[in-house]
Design a protein around this motif. Structure first.
Motif, PDB file in Angstrom:
ATOM      1  N   GLU A   6       0.824  -1.210   0.000  1.00 20.41           N
ATOM      2  CA  GLU A   6       0.000   0.000   0.000  1.00 20.41           C
ATOM      3  C   GLU A   6       0.859   1.262   0.000  1.00 20.41           C
ATOM      4  OE1 GLU A   6      -3.478   0.551  -0.109  1.00 20.41           O
ATOM      5  OE2 GLU A   6      -3.230  -1.470  -0.918  1.00 20.41           O
ATOM      6  N   LEU A   7       1.943   1.239   0.777  1.00 24.34           N
ATOM      7  CA  LEU A   7       2.855   2.392   0.798  1.00 24.34           C
ATOM      8  C   LEU A   7       3.500   2.598  -0.569  1.00 24.34           C
ATOM      9  CD1 LEU A   7       4.559   1.923   4.274  1.00 24.34           C
ATOM     10  CD2 LEU A   7       3.167   3.864   3.570  1.00 24.34           C
ATOM     11  N   CYS A   8       3.889   1.509  -1.202  1.00 20.38           N
ATOM     12  CA  CYS A   8       4.480   1.604  -2.533  1.00 20.38           C
ATOM     13  C   CYS A   8       3.493   2.233  -3.510  1.00 20.38           C
ATOM     14  CB  CYS A   8       4.900   0.221  -3.007  1.00 20.38           C
ATOM     15  SG  CYS A   8       5.540   0.183  -4.699  1.00 20.38           S
ATOM     16  N   GLU A   9       2.244   1.777  -3.481  1.00 20.06           N
ATOM     17  CA  GLU A   9       1.223   2.312  -4.377  1.00 20.06           C
ATOM     18  C   GLU A   9       0.966   3.794  -4.101  1.00 20.06           C
ATOM     19  OE1 GLU A   9      -0.244   0.927  -6.939  1.00 20.06           O
ATOM     20  OE2 GLU A   9       0.750  -1.005  -6.684  1.00 20.06           O
ATOM     21  N   THR A  10       0.964   4.160  -2.830  1.00 18.24           N
ATOM     22  CA  THR A  10       0.723   5.558  -2.466  1.00 18.24           C
ATOM     23  C   THR A  10       1.822   6.468  -2.984  1.00 18.24           C
ATOM     24  OG1 THR A  10      -0.461   4.860  -0.465  1.00 18.24           O
ATOM     25  CG2 THR A  10       0.353   7.134  -0.530  1.00 18.24           C
ATOM     26  N   ALA A  15       3.953  10.316  -6.826  1.00 21.39           N
ATOM     27  CA  ALA A  15       5.019  10.646  -7.773  1.00 21.39           C
ATOM     28  C   ALA A  15       4.457  10.916  -9.167  1.00 21.39           C
ATOM     29  CB  ALA A  15       6.035   9.509  -7.831  1.00 21.39           C
ATOM     30  N   SER A  16       3.452  10.140  -9.581  1.00 20.76           N
ATOM     31  CA  SER A  16       2.843  10.350 -10.896  1.00 20.76           C
ATOM     32  C   SER A  16       2.159  11.708 -10.964  1.00 20.76           C
ATOM     33  CB  SER A  16       1.832   9.231 -11.185  1.00 20.76           C
ATOM     34  OG  SER A  16       2.471   7.972 -11.199  1.00 20.76           O
ATOM     35  N   TRP A  17       1.485  12.090  -9.880  1.00 20.48           N
ATOM     36  CA  TRP A  17       0.827  13.406  -9.850  1.00 20.48           C
ATOM     37  C   TRP A  17       1.865  14.527  -9.896  1.00 20.48           C
ATOM     38  CZ3 TRP A  17       0.878  17.500  -6.328  1.00 20.48           C
ATOM     39  CH2 TRP A  17      -0.101  18.492  -6.558  1.00 20.48           C
ATOM     40  N   GLN A  21       2.695  17.700 -12.620  1.00 18.71           N
ATOM     41  CA  GLN A  21       2.939  19.101 -12.256  1.00 18.71           C
ATOM     42  C   GLN A  21       4.287  19.581 -12.790  1.00 18.71           C
ATOM     43  OE1 GLN A  21       0.352  20.725 -10.748  1.00 18.71           O
ATOM     44  NE2 GLN A  21      -0.594  18.722 -11.064  1.00 18.71           N
ATOM     45  N   HIS A  22       5.272  18.686 -12.754  1.00 18.04           N
ATOM     46  CA  HIS A  22       6.599  19.033 -13.252  1.00 18.04           C
ATOM     47  C   HIS A  22       6.552  19.299 -14.755  1.00 18.04           C
ATOM     48  CE1 HIS A  22      10.628  17.845 -14.873  1.00 18.04           C
ATOM     49  NE2 HIS A  22      11.024  18.679 -13.935  1.00 18.04           N
ATOM     50  N   ARG A  23       5.834  18.466 -15.497  1.00 11.62           N
ATOM     51  CA  ARG A  23       5.709  18.688 -16.938  1.00 11.62           C
ATOM     52  C   ARG A  23       4.991  19.989 -17.240  1.00 11.62           C
ATOM     53  NH1 ARG A  23       4.750  13.031 -16.898  1.00 11.62           N
ATOM     54  NH2 ARG A  23       2.506  13.396 -16.800  1.00 11.62           N
ATOM     55  N   VAL A  57       9.498  14.681  -6.999  1.00 13.12           N
ATOM     56  CA  VAL A  57       9.220  13.476  -7.791  1.00 13.12           C
ATOM     57  C   VAL A  57      10.268  12.405  -7.496  1.00 13.12           C
ATOM     58  CG1 VAL A  57       9.085  12.528 -10.122  1.00 13.12           C
ATOM     59  CG2 VAL A  57       8.036  14.728  -9.628  1.00 13.12           C
ATOM     60  N   LEU A  58      11.532  12.818  -7.467  1.00 12.46           N
ATOM     61  CA  LEU A  58      12.618  11.874  -7.199  1.00 12.46           C
ATOM     62  C   LEU A  58      12.447  11.229  -5.826  1.00 12.46           C
ATOM     63  CD1 LEU A  58      16.322  12.398  -8.111  1.00 12.46           C
ATOM     64  CD2 LEU A  58      15.729  11.530  -5.858  1.00 12.46           C
ATOM     65  N   GLN A  59      12.113  12.028  -4.825  1.00 13.01           N
ATOM     66  CA  GLN A  59      11.944  11.499  -3.467  1.00 13.01           C
ATOM     67  C   GLN A  59      10.816  10.475  -3.397  1.00 13.01           C
ATOM     68  OE1 GLN A  59      11.372  14.916  -0.977  1.00 13.01           O
ATOM     69  NE2 GLN A  59      13.419  15.746  -1.400  1.00 13.01           N
ATOM     70  N   GLN A  60       9.715  10.757  -4.072  1.00  7.48           N
ATOM     71  CA  GLN A  60       8.585   9.836  -4.034  1.00  7.48           C
ATOM     72  C   GLN A  60       8.888   8.541  -4.786  1.00  7.48           C
ATOM     73  OE1 GLN A  60       5.838  10.213  -2.129  1.00  7.48           O
ATOM     74  NE2 GLN A  60       6.972  11.993  -1.383  1.00  7.48           N
TER      75      GLN A  60
END
Length: 201
Positions: A6-10, A15-17, A21-23, A57-60
């Motif tokens: 669950e933590l991995c999915e979160t 990170a995808s969101w 935002q980064h793009r 993003v990198l951290q997530q």
């Protein structure tokens, strides 16, 4: 195991969101730089925002890779992609990658080794690449070493070691290098001659 999944999915979803935002920030930076009426300070501010988003993003992605799961490969290659985009400003990529088990880094070895530049050993980015390759190579030398030997064998005078395509263009008649690893000599039992005959007496 369920909690880790669950933590991995979160982390992956966050990170995808953040990547979206980064793009969006990257598009805004490009648009700002093209508008002459806007100040350079505004463009610099948006560039700083883009870098902050890239770090998040990198951290997530690193957190997602630490917990493991089906997003491991996507997370690892996203980390490397961001690091290569900001090689001198996302130095935390080195720390995050070296915090992972070495087996998870094996799919990245080819990409990391291809960015090595023998003439820039003092560069922070190059130091990070060497650190990660040493870290992975200490545990998986048979996986890491062939990539490094292949780069060395493609070295051509006047060309960087990491450009095999350029080497082929400079010397098209040169055959692709082969890496020969000699086998250890066979030990012959003292009780049996080399020809295979049974011992006398």
């Amino acid at each position: 195991a369920w909690a880790r999944s669950e933590l991995c999915e979160t982390h992956h979803a966050y990170a995808s969101w953040l990547e979206a935002q980064h793009r969006s920030a990257a598009v805004q930076v490009t648009g700002t730089q093209r508008r002459a009426q806007l100040s350079a300070a505004a463009a610099q501010q948006r560039s700083a925002l883009q870098l902050r988003l890239a770090a998040l993003v990198l951290q997530q992605h690193a957190a997602s890779a630490r917990y493991g799961g089906r997003h491991d490969h996507a997370a690892l290659f996203a980390i490397v992609r961001l690091w290569f985009r900001y090689p001198h400003r996302l130095n935390e990529a080195e720390v995050e990658l070296c915090a992972l088990p070495t087996r998870k880094l094996l799919p990245l070895i080819n990409q990391l080794a291809s960015r090595l530049n023998k003439g820039a050993a003092a560069d922070r980015f190059q130091h990070g690449l060497r650190h990660i390759l040493r870290y992975a190579g200490a545990a998986h030398v048979h996986t890491v070493l062939p990539h490094l030997l292949a780069l060395v064998s493609w070295t051509v005078s006047g060309l960087p070691v990491c450009c095999p395509a350029a080497a082929m263009e400079a010397s098209p008649a040169r055959a692709p290098p082969s890496i020969f690893v000699p086998c250890p000599p066979r030990r012959i039992s003292p009780t049996r001659p080399a020809g295979g005959a049974p011992p006398l007496g």
